[in-house]
Design an enzyme around this catalytic site. Structure first.
Site, PDB file in Angstrom:
ATOM      1  N   SER A 182       0.796  -1.229   0.000  1.00 38.36           N
ATOM      2  CA  SER A 182       0.000   0.000   0.000  1.00 38.36           C
ATOM      3  C   SER A 182       0.831   1.282   0.000  1.00 38.36           C
ATOM      4  O   SER A 182       0.299   2.343  -0.261  1.00 38.36           O
ATOM      5  CB  SER A 182      -0.942  -0.001   1.197  1.00 38.36           C
ATOM      6  N   HIS A 210      -5.792  -4.232  -1.286  1.00 36.89           N
ATOM      7  CA  HIS A 210      -5.760  -3.145  -2.272  1.00 36.89           C
ATOM      8  C   HIS A 210      -5.900  -3.656  -3.711  1.00 36.89           C
ATOM      9  O   HIS A 210      -5.755  -2.882  -4.654  1.00 36.89           O
ATOM     10  CB  HIS A 210      -4.466  -2.338  -2.144  1.00 36.89           C
ATOM     11  N   LYS A 241     -12.423  -1.169   1.275  1.00 36.09           N
ATOM     12  CA  LYS A 241     -11.693  -0.318   0.342  1.00 36.09           C
ATOM     13  C   LYS A 241     -12.503  -0.182  -0.944  1.00 36.09           C
ATOM     14  O   LYS A 241     -13.482   0.543  -0.951  1.00 36.09           O
ATOM     15  CB  LYS A 241     -10.276  -0.849   0.156  1.00 36.09           C
TER      16      LYS A 241
HETATM   17  C1  LIG Z   1      -6.299  -2.022   4.692  1.00 43.09           C
HETATM   18  C2  LIG Z   1      -5.677  -3.335   4.845  1.00 43.09           C
HETATM   19  C3  LIG Z   1      -6.163  -4.241   5.797  1.00 43.09           C
HETATM   20  C4  LIG Z   1      -7.260  -3.877   6.764  1.00 43.09           C
HETATM   21  O1  LIG Z   1      -8.516  -3.892   6.176  1.00 43.09           O
HETATM   22  P1  LIG Z   1      -9.746  -3.285   7.017  1.00 43.09           P
HETATM   23  O2  LIG Z   1     -10.942  -3.858   6.364  1.00 43.09           O
HETATM   24  O3  LIG Z   1      -9.632  -1.792   6.885  1.00 43.09           O
HETATM   25  O4  LIG Z   1      -9.567  -3.717   8.417  1.00 43.09           O
HETATM   26  C5  LIG Z   1      -5.587  -5.495   5.868  1.00 43.09           C
HETATM   27  N1  LIG Z   1      -4.570  -5.844   5.055  1.00 43.09           N
HETATM   28  C6  LIG Z   1      -4.062  -4.992   4.136  1.00 43.09           C
HETATM   29  C7  LIG Z   1      -2.952  -5.446   3.251  1.00 43.09           C
HETATM   30  C8  LIG Z   1      -4.589  -3.710   4.006  1.00 43.09           C
HETATM   31  O5  LIG Z   1      -4.094  -2.865   3.103  1.00 43.09           O
END
Ligand SMILES: *Cc1c(COP(=O)(O)O)cnc(C)c1O
Length: 396
Positions: A182, A210, A241
């Site tokens: 990310s 992502h 997301k």
């Molecule tokens: C954003 C993210 C998470 C967390 O997801 P949420 O639904 O916001 O708890 C987990 N793993 C990765 C790789 C992320 O980028």
């Protein structure tokens, strides 16, 4: 007598002095291309709203209807009285979308890692993990008590070295990688990691937070992007997301998902996701299955913005996804740059990211592109970036 929490004031001062203390902005409107942030209307490049679904009428309608039928909360954990028909329907739909046997819907992507990893490995086992994996993977590994063996970022050769070094000494083994990283927007070499897992008999797991709704055919994710459907053991995902709502998912073989339902602590000891969120997620799956326009728009916007930034003389790093880092190097320059963007007319909301989130000297502004951005929004963003870039001497 000294106050019991004097140490917090000291630590806070230290954070402040090192420039690591984050000030949290407050949002005053729905998530979209434009948002009210700290009472100012700004162009938003900060949220993970890749497809613009966070404020989409179809999802809001589904959530409202679900509240009218189901009420607002299940008041139970999934394993006692919290598993609604809606949850099962979403799980079936997500499994079909990803082309796997079954899926488990949890409260968040963070929870999904806490649920999956300790259910599958424990004391006496080993986890091979990319150096830059997400915090929720790191914590999931710690909770499991398995040995954590780190390999260098996106480096299958180093990964094989670490596997050979450790495999003999442990009972079971699992490899875990982020799909899209990310901070840089680069991709895990999933094909080569899968070959390693195959060769050494290791369980393969990818966290595609992502990548879902972004990569692959119609947003089916990184496993689909690499055409590895059916040969990757576990996919972790988030509905928070690109899907625009809330929640996490573990997808894979039914025997494995069934086992996780028996064992995972976030499933057994924390209440189920609300009907409204679940129904909104179902509406998101409907939209993704109905057509690929949103995903295409996201990529078209990404290409347009990156090319514009590169033409203006900015370095957009190693990204191959809509995550667009604007590499500036110096952390304090990044802070100033981000503040100038926000204070411009129009204001542009993009986060500075510095050490310790990224290595020293690799500070950047991170721009998150969305299908919600209109062409004019991107043009405005490019114009403001170029203006601030010239003012601060970053570009000529
Ligand atoms: C954003 C993210 C998470 C967390 O997801 P949420 O639904 O916001 O708890 C987990 N793993 C990765 C790789 C992320 O980028």
């Amino acid at each position: 007598m000294p106050d019991k929490f004097d140490w917090i004031a000291e630590e806070m001062n230290a954070l402040q002095e090192q420039g690591f203390r984050s000030s949290i902005r407050t949002i005053g409107s729905a998530c979209g291309a434009w948002m009210t942030v700290d009472d100012k209307e700004v162009l938003n490049f900060c949220t993970n709203n890749y497809l613009g679904l966070a404020n989409r009428p179809e999802l809001k309608k589904a959530a409202k209807e679900a509240i009218d039928f189901w009420g607002v909360g299940p008041a139970a954990v999934r394993s006692i009285a919290g598993t609604l028909e809606l949850h099962r329907e979403l799980e079936r739909r997500l499994a079909a979308f990803k082309g796997v046997e079954d899926a488990l819907y949890l409260q968040s992507g963070f929870c999904a890692n806490q649920a999956a990893i300790p259910s599958l490995v424990g004391k006496g086992d080993v986890v091979f993990t990319d150096r830059l994996n997400h915090a929720s993977i790191i914590d999931g590994c710690r909770l499991s008590s398995a040995k954590v063996a780190v390999y260098e970022h996106c480096d299958p050769q180093d990964c094989e070295r670490v596997i050979k070094e450790n495999l003999g000494g442990y009972r079971r083994a699992m490899l875990i990688t982020d799909g899209v990283f990310s901070m840089d927007g680069d991709l895990a070499p999933l094909d080569r990691l899968q070959q390693l897992c195959e060769r050494y008999g290791i369980v393969s797991m990818v966290d595609d937070a992502h990548g879902e709704g972004v990569l692959g055919r119609g947003g089916r994710g990184i496993v689909d992007h690499f055409r590895l459907s059916g040969s990757f053991d576990l996919e972790i995902g988030t509905l928070s997301k690109a899907f625009g709502v809330m929640g996490g998912v573990i997808a894979g073989r039914s025997a494995v998902i069934d086992w996780i339902r028996q064992k995972a602590r976030p499933f057994l000891f924390s209440s189920a996701v609300t009907a409204a969120d679940t129904a909104a997620c179902l509406a998101a799956v409907d939209l993704l299955e109905a057509g690929t326009e949103l995903v295409e728009k996201l990529w078209e916007n990404t290409r347009y913005f990156k090319e514009g930034m590169q033409r203006a003389g900015f370095d957009t790093g190693a990204s191959v996804t809509p995550i667009t880092p604007v590499m500036l190097g110096d952390a304090s320059l990044c802070q100033r740059f981000s503040r100038r963007l926000f204070d411009s007319q129009p204001g542009v909301f993009a986060m500075p990211i510095g050490f310790p989130t990224v290595p020293q000297g690799k500070a950047r502004i991170r721009v998150m592109i969305s299908a919600a951005h209109a062409r004019e929004d991107l043009d405005l963003g490019l114009e403001v970036f170029a203006r601030v870039g010239r003012e601060l001497g970053v570009i000529g």
